[in-house]
Design an enzyme around this catalytic site. Structure first.
Site, PDB file in Angstrom:
ATOM      1  N   PRO A   2       9.040   5.377  -0.533  1.00 53.44           N
ATOM      2  CA  PRO A   2       9.865   5.530  -1.746  1.00 53.44           C
ATOM      3  C   PRO A   2       9.067   6.170  -2.885  1.00 53.44           C
ATOM      4  CG  PRO A   2       9.937   3.279  -0.893  1.00 53.44           C
ATOM      5  CD  PRO A   2       8.937   4.010  -0.079  1.00 53.44           C
ATOM      6  N   GLU A   3       9.721   7.069  -3.593  1.00 53.56           N
ATOM      7  CA  GLU A   3       9.074   7.774  -4.695  1.00 53.56           C
ATOM      8  C   GLU A   3       9.811   7.435  -5.997  1.00 53.56           C
ATOM      9  OE1 GLU A   3       8.415  11.931  -3.591  1.00 53.56           O
ATOM     10  OE2 GLU A   3       8.478  11.379  -1.473  1.00 53.56           O
ATOM     11  N   LYS A  58       5.523   4.869  -8.755  1.00 50.90           N
ATOM     12  CA  LYS A  58       6.241   4.278  -7.624  1.00 50.90           C
ATOM     13  C   LYS A  58       6.187   2.750  -7.652  1.00 50.90           C
ATOM     14  CE  LYS A  58       4.543   8.119  -4.754  1.00 50.90           C
ATOM     15  NZ  LYS A  58       3.726   8.444  -3.575  1.00 50.90           N
ATOM     16  N   ARG A 260      -0.955  15.850   5.057  1.00 48.89           N
ATOM     17  CA  ARG A 260       0.403  15.598   4.555  1.00 48.89           C
ATOM     18  C   ARG A 260       1.385  16.564   5.187  1.00 48.89           C
ATOM     19  NH1 ARG A 260       1.444  12.579   0.155  1.00 48.89           N
ATOM     20  NH2 ARG A 260      -0.307  11.791  -1.055  1.00 48.89           N
TER      21      ARG A 260
END
Ligand SMILES: [Zn+2]
Length: 272
Positions: A2-3, A58, A260
């Site tokens: 979650p961001e 976050k 990433r």
């Protein structure tokens, strides 16, 4: 993970439900999720009121009426549910807080994530490394241009660096770069002021759109919640490897950049 949009969505949805509520029950099914012995944690929380819910990047901070904070970081896989009954068996959740009105807040998927009871001073200490919030009114175009001009490395790496800006992760860094038409692997030193200004506006635009659409969490927050996860189908590049770009039809490319995931349109996004 979650961001900012997901956590801001949680904050706005939960604030009216939790603020002013007294904690009447605490269940801890996974002691490693909390930061003190279960009996200490439980007895310290029973009877406390939640004053308000704050988001930093976050992170969520539940402010308690004794000056302490409950510090939540969902990390990878964490999620929340709220209601009179959980969407799964109670044992499925790592922590459950029950309130005076009979509703409970269920903390799920906290394998790497955590819920710590900390002092106000410790909260300040733990958040001091975070960069500004992308919606901080002091973060003007000029301040952003100045902030990014001294950076080294690749654009995606910089955008996801929580010390640079707090709240952007893998998904939204790709969506922001697509919106700004900039290649995510561009060297930040090659970003000219015009592109930096475009990037600034794309950051705010994409994060706000995602938050308003309910973010990309898979689990509904409440039984009748139809908003959470509304952004899942709106991603334009993230997790769309080989699917056609909505703008030009070119297949979306997938690469990894220093470990990433990175999704982008090789035609629409230039600069690398
Ligand atoms: Zn394209």
């Amino acid at each position: 993970m979650p961001e900012l949009p997901e956590m801001e969505h949680y904050r706005t949805q939960l604030s009216p439900l939790l603020c002013g509520q007294r904690i009447t029950g605490v269940i801890v099914n996974r002691p490693a999720t909390i930061n003190e012995p279960v009996d200490v944690f439980t007895s310290a929380l029973i009877g406390r009121n939640i004053l308000f819910v704050e988001r930093r990047g976050k992170h969520l901070l539940f402010h308690l009426d004794d000056g302490h904070r409950l510090h939540l970081h969902l990390m990878l896989g964490g999620w929340l549910a709220y209601g009179e009954q959980g969407p799964k068996k109670d044992s499925h959740f790592q922590v459950i807080l029950t309130f005076g009105d009979g509703n409970s807040l269920y903390f799920g998927g906290l394998r790497l994530g955590y819920l710590h009871r900390i002092t106000a001073k410790a909260a300040i200490e733990q958040m001091k490394e975070l960069g500004p919030d992308p919606f901080d009114s002091r973060l003007t175009v000029e301040a952003f241009q100045k902030r990014i001009s001294g950076k080294k490395g690749r654009l995606k790496t910089t955008l996801t660096d929580q010390r640079f800006l707090a709240g952007i992760g893998n998904c939204y860094s790709d969506e922001i770069c697509f919106d700004a038409k900039i290649h995510p692997a561009l060297a930040v030193s090659d970003l000219d002021p015009t592109a930096a200004e475009r990037l600034y506006h794309s950051i705010r635009k994409v994060l706000l759109e995602a938050k308003d659409a309910g973010g990309y969490m898979e689990h509904p927050l409440t039984p009748d919640d139809t908003l959470t996860g509304g952004y899942n189908d709106q991603c334009r590049v993230y997790d769309r490897k080989d699917e056609p770009c909505f703008v030009c039809g070119t297949p979306i490319k997938f690469e990894t950049l220093t470990g990433r995931k990175m999704f982008y349109c090789p035609d629409c996004q230039k600069g690398s």
